[in-house]
Design an enzyme around this catalytic site. Structure first.
Site, mmCIF file in Angstrom:
data_model
loop_
_atom_site.group_PDB
_atom_site.id
_atom_site.type_symbol
_atom_site.label_atom_id
_atom_site.label_comp_id
_atom_site.label_asym_id
_atom_site.label_seq_id
_atom_site.Cartn_x
_atom_site.Cartn_y
_atom_site.Cartn_z
ATOM 1 N N ASN A 9 30.213 11.368 18.428
ATOM 2 C CA ASN A 9 31.162 10.330 18.014
ATOM 3 C C ASN A 9 31.513 10.590 16.547
ATOM 4 O O ASN A 9 30.694 10.330 15.666
ATOM 5 C CB ASN A 9 30.503 8.953 18.201
ATOM 6 C CG ASN A 9 31.367 7.816 17.690
ATOM 7 O OD1 ASN A 9 32.510 8.020 17.290
ATOM 8 N ND2 ASN A 9 30.816 6.608 17.697
ATOM 9 N N TRP A 10 32.698 11.095 16.336
ATOM 10 C CA TRP A 10 33.083 11.480 14.966
ATOM 11 C C TRP A 10 33.454 10.255 14.122
ATOM 12 O O TRP A 10 33.664 10.367 12.916
ATOM 13 C CB TRP A 10 34.254 12.473 14.999
ATOM 14 C CG TRP A 10 33.909 13.795 15.636
ATOM 15 C CD1 TRP A 10 32.728 14.132 16.240
ATOM 16 C CD2 TRP A 10 34.743 14.962 15.721
ATOM 17 N NE1 TRP A 10 32.786 15.431 16.700
ATOM 18 C CE2 TRP A 10 34.013 15.957 16.400
ATOM 19 C CE3 TRP A 10 36.051 15.256 15.305
ATOM 20 C CZ2 TRP A 10 34.543 17.233 16.654
ATOM 21 C CZ3 TRP A 10 36.589 16.508 15.570
ATOM 22 C CH2 TRP A 10 35.832 17.496 16.232
ATOM 23 N N LYS A 11 33.577 9.116 14.758
ATOM 24 C CA LYS A 11 33.949 7.861 14.070
ATOM 25 C C LYS A 11 35.218 8.073 13.225
ATOM 26 O O LYS A 11 36.053 8.904 13.594
ATOM 27 C CB LYS A 11 32.770 7.344 13.238
ATOM 28 C CG LYS A 11 31.503 7.197 14.100
ATOM 29 C CD LYS A 11 30.405 6.409 13.448
ATOM 30 C CE LYS A 11 29.199 6.357 14.368
ATOM 31 N NZ LYS A 11 28.112 5.549 13.829
ATOM 32 N N HIS A 94 31.233 -0.058 21.191
ATOM 33 C CA HIS A 94 30.353 0.430 20.120
ATOM 34 C C HIS A 94 30.016 -0.724 19.175
ATOM 35 O O HIS A 94 30.858 -1.593 18.931
ATOM 36 C CB HIS A 94 31.044 1.567 19.353
ATOM 37 C CG HIS A 94 30.103 2.300 18.456
ATOM 38 N ND1 HIS A 94 29.728 1.799 17.238
ATOM 39 C CD2 HIS A 94 29.435 3.468 18.610
ATOM 40 C CE1 HIS A 94 28.865 2.637 16.670
ATOM 41 N NE2 HIS A 94 28.679 3.664 17.486
ATOM 42 N N GLU A 96 29.913 -0.907 16.108
ATOM 43 C CA GLU A 96 30.831 -1.057 14.965
ATOM 44 C C GLU A 96 32.092 -1.802 15.387
ATOM 45 O O GLU A 96 32.688 -2.536 14.601
ATOM 46 C CB GLU A 96 31.147 0.335 14.389
ATOM 47 C CG GLU A 96 29.943 0.897 13.629
ATOM 48 C CD GLU A 96 29.800 2.397 13.667
ATOM 49 O OE1 GLU A 96 30.762 3.100 14.009
ATOM 50 O OE2 GLU A 96 28.692 2.885 13.357
ATOM 51 N N GLU A 164 22.130 2.110 21.820
ATOM 52 C CA GLU A 164 22.183 2.367 20.385
ATOM 53 C C GLU A 164 21.669 1.146 19.629
ATOM 54 O O GLU A 164 22.439 0.197 19.382
ATOM 55 C CB GLU A 164 23.625 2.653 19.948
ATOM 56 C CG GLU A 164 24.228 3.879 20.585
ATOM 57 C CD GLU A 164 25.340 4.475 19.724
ATOM 58 O OE1 GLU A 164 25.339 5.699 19.554
ATOM 59 O OE2 GLU A 164 26.187 3.723 19.209
ATOM 60 N N GLY A 170 23.180 5.245 11.638
ATOM 61 C CA GLY A 170 23.549 5.655 10.285
ATOM 62 C C GLY A 170 22.506 5.339 9.234
ATOM 63 O O GLY A 170 22.793 5.363 8.037
ATOM 64 N N SER A 210 20.919 7.772 14.594
ATOM 65 C CA SER A 210 20.246 8.725 13.697
ATOM 66 C C SER A 210 19.643 9.927 14.437
ATOM 67 O O SER A 210 18.580 10.419 14.058
ATOM 68 C CB SER A 210 19.177 8.016 12.846
ATOM 69 O OG SER A 210 19.792 7.073 11.983
ATOM 70 N N GLY A 231 26.198 10.482 16.027
ATOM 71 C CA GLY A 231 27.214 10.156 15.026
ATOM 72 C C GLY A 231 27.283 11.214 13.949
ATOM 73 O O GLY A 231 27.821 12.304 14.156
ATOM 74 N N GLY A 232 26.682 10.925 12.804
ATOM 75 C CA GLY A 232 26.785 11.800 11.630
ATOM 76 C C GLY A 232 26.520 13.275 11.903
ATOM 77 O O GLY A 232 27.263 14.143 11.420
HETATM 78 P P1 13P Z 1 24.462 8.091 13.722
HETATM 79 O O1 13P Z 1 24.027 9.247 14.598
HETATM 80 O O2 13P Z 1 25.267 8.495 12.539
HETATM 81 O O3 13P Z 1 23.312 7.194 13.407
HETATM 82 O O4 13P Z 1 25.479 7.204 14.616
HETATM 83 C C1 13P Z 1 25.124 6.868 15.897
HETATM 84 C C2 13P Z 1 26.293 6.284 16.580
HETATM 85 O O5 13P Z 1 26.717 5.197 16.254
HETATM 86 C C3 13P Z 1 26.935 7.078 17.639
HETATM 87 O O6 13P Z 1 27.869 6.331 18.334
#
Ligand code: 13P
Length: 255
Positions: A9-11, A94, A96, A164, A170, A210, A231-232
């Site tokens: 997920n590149w957000k 998600h 967020e 999640e 994050g 994470s 994510g990251g």
């Molecule tokens: P991180 O891997 O950056 O913690 O993000 C997880 C995430 O929200 C994937 O959708």
């Protein structure tokens, strides 16, 4: 037999040019790893460009969000018909989106139904917040999220669920493998009650929060955990393929 799945997920990261560069730099390494589904979810503005780069590869494309209506006066939104043919997966619910944009389980329910109606595979995210975790409410929260966001939806193995925990996203503070496994077992129990046990055993459930190349083994070595939503670390051209290849090796060994 559940096929393992690792999704990135590149957000809200990467310009179109950067997204193209990232996809190009990962394509060859990802393409070589078979027996595991690999999905990248760039920002919607880059989907077409990244889709071209991934053409004829085994890497699949996913969107990060979608509205449930097919078309009309919904400024700024993207519909299932716009995504159909362009992506195979769509991340929905998600945390967020829930926290920053006020998405409720009721809205997410409509989105899940719309995605399935148009042949898209939803990656439905659920997870508890820190205070809920500390109050021992994880299972209650997850059960409520699943029951509401899947209410009225016919059993399907085209659904993917991502567990999640919000406090792990994050933060560099991932859940430990055993805790994630326990919650994911609870997710399957809820699905079994809501739908039926056969479907619950076939739906893929991922862990997210994470995840890096240093801790992926802890999660995918649990047979209950079918992969990860990253994510990251999915923004790093070396890291993401490493997460995928480690997962492939561990799952091939029978985890
Ligand atoms: P991180 O891997 O950056 O913690 O993000 C997880 C995430 O929200 C994937 O959708």
């Amino acid at each position: 037999m559940r096929i393992p799945l690792i999704a990135g997920n590149w957000k809200m990261n990467t310009t179109v040019a950067e997204a193209m560069e990232l996809a190009s730099s990962m394509r060859a390494r990802l393409d070589k790893i078979e027996g595991i589904e690999k999905v990248v979810c760039p920002p919607s503005i880059s989907l077409t460009a990244v889709g071209r780069i991934l053409q004829d590869s085994s890497v699949r494309l996913g969107a990060q969000n979608m509205y449930f209506e097919v078309k009309g006066a919904y400024t700024g939104e993207i519909s299932p018909t716009m995504l159909k043919g362009l992506v195979q997966f769509v991340i929905l619910g998600h945390s967020e989106r829930r926290a920053c944009f006020g998405e409720t389980d009721e809205v997410i329910n409509k989105k899940v139904q719309a995605a399935l109606d148009f042949g898209l595979k939803p990656i439905l995210c659920v997870g508890e917040r820190l205070e809920e975790n500390e109050a021992g409410e994880t299972e209650r929260v997850i059960t409520k999220q699943l029951t509401r966001s899947l209410g009225g939806i016919k059993p399907t193995i085209n659904l993917v669920i991502a567990y999640e925990p919000v406090w792990a996203i994050g933060t560099g503070r991932a859940a430990d493998g055993l805790t994630a496994k326990t919650t994911i077992k609870c997710i399957r129990d809820v699905l079994a009650k809501l739908w039926d046990n056969d479907v619950a055993q076939e739906v893929r459930v991922l862990y997210g929060g994470s995840v890096t190349s240093n801790n992926i083994a802890e999660f995918v070595s649990q047979s209950e955990i079918d992969g990860a939503l990253v994510g990251g670390a999915s923004l790093k051209a070396d890291e993401f393929p490493s997460i995928v290849s480690q997962s492939f090796v561990i799952k091939r060994q029978g985890a």
